[in-house]
Design a protein around this motif. Structure first.
Motif, short mmCIF file in Angstrom:
data_model
loop_
_atom_site.label_atom_id
_atom_site.label_comp_id
_atom_site.label_asym_id
_atom_site.label_seq_id
_atom_site.Cartn_x
_atom_site.Cartn_y
_atom_site.Cartn_z
N ASN A 141 0.83 -1.21 0.00
CA ASN A 141 0.00 0.00 0.00
C ASN A 141 0.86 1.26 0.00
O ASN A 141 1.95 1.28 0.60
CB ASN A 141 -0.91 0.02 1.23
N THR A 142 0.38 2.26 -0.68
CA THR A 142 1.00 3.58 -0.64
C THR A 142 -0.09 4.61 -0.36
O THR A 142 -1.28 4.35 -0.57
CB THR A 142 1.71 3.92 -1.95
N THR A 143 0.34 5.75 0.11
CA THR A 143 -0.60 6.84 0.36
C THR A 143 -0.42 7.91 -0.71
O THR A 143 0.70 8.38 -0.95
CB THR A 143 -0.37 7.47 1.75
N GLU A 144 -1.51 8.22 -1.38
CA GLU A 144 -1.49 9.26 -2.39
C GLU A 144 -2.45 10.39 -1.97
O GLU A 144 -3.44 10.14 -1.27
CB GLU A 144 -1.89 8.71 -3.75
N TYR A 145 -2.14 11.60 -2.38
CA TYR A 145 -2.94 12.75 -2.01
C TYR A 145 -3.64 13.32 -3.25
O TYR A 145 -3.02 13.49 -4.30
CB TYR A 145 -2.07 13.83 -1.36
N GLN A 146 -4.95 13.54 -3.10
CA GLN A 146 -5.73 14.06 -4.21
C GLN A 146 -6.47 15.35 -3.80
O GLN A 146 -6.88 15.49 -2.64
CB GLN A 146 -6.75 13.02 -4.68
N ASN A 147 -6.60 16.23 -4.76
CA ASN A 147 -7.38 17.46 -4.54
C ASN A 147 -8.85 17.19 -4.86
O ASN A 147 -9.18 16.65 -5.91
CB ASN A 147 -6.87 18.59 -5.44
N VAL A 148 -9.71 17.54 -3.92
CA VAL A 148 -11.15 17.36 -4.13
C VAL A 148 -11.87 18.66 -3.78
O VAL A 148 -11.35 19.52 -3.03
CB VAL A 148 -11.70 16.21 -3.25
N THR A 149 -13.05 18.79 -4.34
CA THR A 149 -13.88 19.96 -4.05
C THR A 149 -14.84 19.65 -2.92
O THR A 149 -15.50 18.59 -2.93
CB THR A 149 -14.67 20.39 -5.29
N ASN A 159 -11.28 23.90 -2.31
CA ASN A 159 -10.47 22.73 -2.69
C ASN A 159 -9.64 22.26 -1.50
O ASN A 159 -9.00 23.08 -0.83
CB ASN A 159 -9.52 23.08 -3.85
N VAL A 160 -9.66 20.97 -1.23
CA VAL A 160 -8.88 20.41 -0.13
C VAL A 160 -8.11 19.19 -0.63
O VAL A 160 -8.48 18.55 -1.62
CB VAL A 160 -9.79 20.00 1.06
N THR A 161 -6.99 18.89 0.07
CA THR A 161 -6.18 17.72 -0.26
C THR A 161 -6.43 16.64 0.78
O THR A 161 -6.32 16.87 1.98
CB THR A 161 -4.68 18.08 -0.26
N VAL A 162 -6.79 15.46 0.29
CA VAL A 162 -7.09 14.36 1.21
C VAL A 162 -6.22 13.15 0.87
O VAL A 162 -5.91 12.88 -0.30
CB VAL A 162 -8.59 13.96 1.12
N PRO A 163 -5.78 12.42 1.91
CA PRO A 163 -4.97 11.21 1.67
C PRO A 163 -5.86 10.03 1.27
O PRO A 163 -6.98 9.87 1.76
CB PRO A 163 -4.30 10.96 3.02
N GLN A 164 -5.32 9.19 0.39
CA GLN A 164 -6.03 7.98 -0.02
C GLN A 164 -5.03 6.81 -0.04
O GLN A 164 -3.89 6.97 -0.48
CB GLN A 164 -6.66 8.15 -1.41
N THR A 165 -5.47 5.68 0.45
CA THR A 165 -4.63 4.48 0.42
C THR A 165 -4.84 3.74 -0.89
O THR A 165 -5.97 3.43 -1.27
CB THR A 165 -4.98 3.55 1.60
N VAL A 166 -3.73 3.48 -1.59
CA VAL A 166 -3.78 2.79 -2.87
C VAL A 166 -3.07 1.45 -2.74
O VAL A 166 -1.93 1.38 -2.26
CB VAL A 166 -3.12 3.62 -3.99
N THR A 167 -3.71 0.38 -3.12
CA THR A 167 -3.13 -0.97 -3.05
C THR A 167 -2.55 -1.35 -4.41
O THR A 167 -3.24 -1.26 -5.43
CB THR A 167 -4.19 -2.00 -2.63
N HIS A 168 -1.30 -1.78 -4.40
CA HIS A 168 -0.62 -2.21 -5.63
C HIS A 168 -0.45 -3.73 -5.58
O HIS A 168 0.17 -4.25 -4.65
CB HIS A 168 0.74 -1.54 -5.75
#
Length: 235
Positions: A141-149, A159-168
């Protein structure tokens, strides 16, 4: 005399039939005075059952040994193959064939030609090969940050930045590797005492599946042993 015959016999067994002798294990004879070592007779052989895919492995390792010892001009080495050639040339015989038909006479030749050497270095090539290892399926797993409204409590859009867990997911696969295993035994020619022995096996990833990786590993193993031998002699 008998001890020299024994050492020569060990050399010949390696040459004619092979001895099946990582990771690294050393033995150093702390009671032996190594300061007087000057002339070393070297035999590089492939024991029966060894996993050696390169027909020129022994020649390459002999070249590595010569190069490594060349750093110290006070220590002289001679390859067993050169001694065998000299015996054949001087006496117009086939000494290897003579060891099979008349081993007593053959030993007499070897004792005579081994006289200048105070020690013998036996190098067994246990492994010199490319292979592959199975790696099972796995994931990380890695943590990626995305901008959302988003809308705040006052109804304002922001607009805010939120962390998301991504499974590879990584599927099962094979990884190529190169392995070299060498066994060194330095003996006193007169007493047959083991002075310095080392068994070392190294494996390195090698997706190219070529000889270059084995050559590099073998050179490193040889250099380490020879440098340690030189240091032992100089202490």
């Amino acid at each position: 005399m008998k001890k020299i015959v024994l050492i020569i016999t060990l050399f010949l067994i390696c040459i004619l039939s092979g001895i099946v002798f990582a990771q690294k294990a050393d033995y150093v004879n702390k009671n032996y005075n190594a300061h007087n070592i000057k002339n070393i007779l070297v035999a590089v052989t492939v024991p029966q059952g060894a996993n050696v895919f390169d027909d020129y492995a022994t020649i390459k390792i002999e070249d590595d040994i010569k190069e490594a010892f060349s750093n110290d001009t006070n220590i002289h080495i001679t390859m067993m193959d050169d001694v065998i050639s000299q015996i054949n040339r001087d006496n117009n015989i086939d000494i290897i064939q003579l060891t099979k038909t008349d081993p007593q006479t053959a030993n007499q030749y070897f004792v005579k030609y081994a006289a200048p050497y105070d020690t013998a270095l036996e190098v067994d090539v246990l492994d010199y090969s490319n292979g592959k290892s199975y790696v099972g399926a796995n994931s990380y797993n890695t943590t990626e940050y995305q901008n959302v409204t988003a809308t705040d409590s006052y109804g304002n859009i922001t607009n805010v930045t939120v962390p998301q867990t991504v499974t590879h997911n990584i599927p099962a696969h094979y990884v190529g590797n190169a392995t070299v295993g060498l066994n060194f035994t330095l003996r006193d020619m007169s007493t047959n005492q083991v002075i310095f022995a080392r068994k070392e096996i190294r494996t390195r990833d090698n997706d190219a599946f070529n000889t270059a990786a084995c050559e590099s590993i073998a050179k490193r193993i040889v250099n380490n042993y020879v440098n340690n031998t030189i240091d032992m002699i100089k202490k």
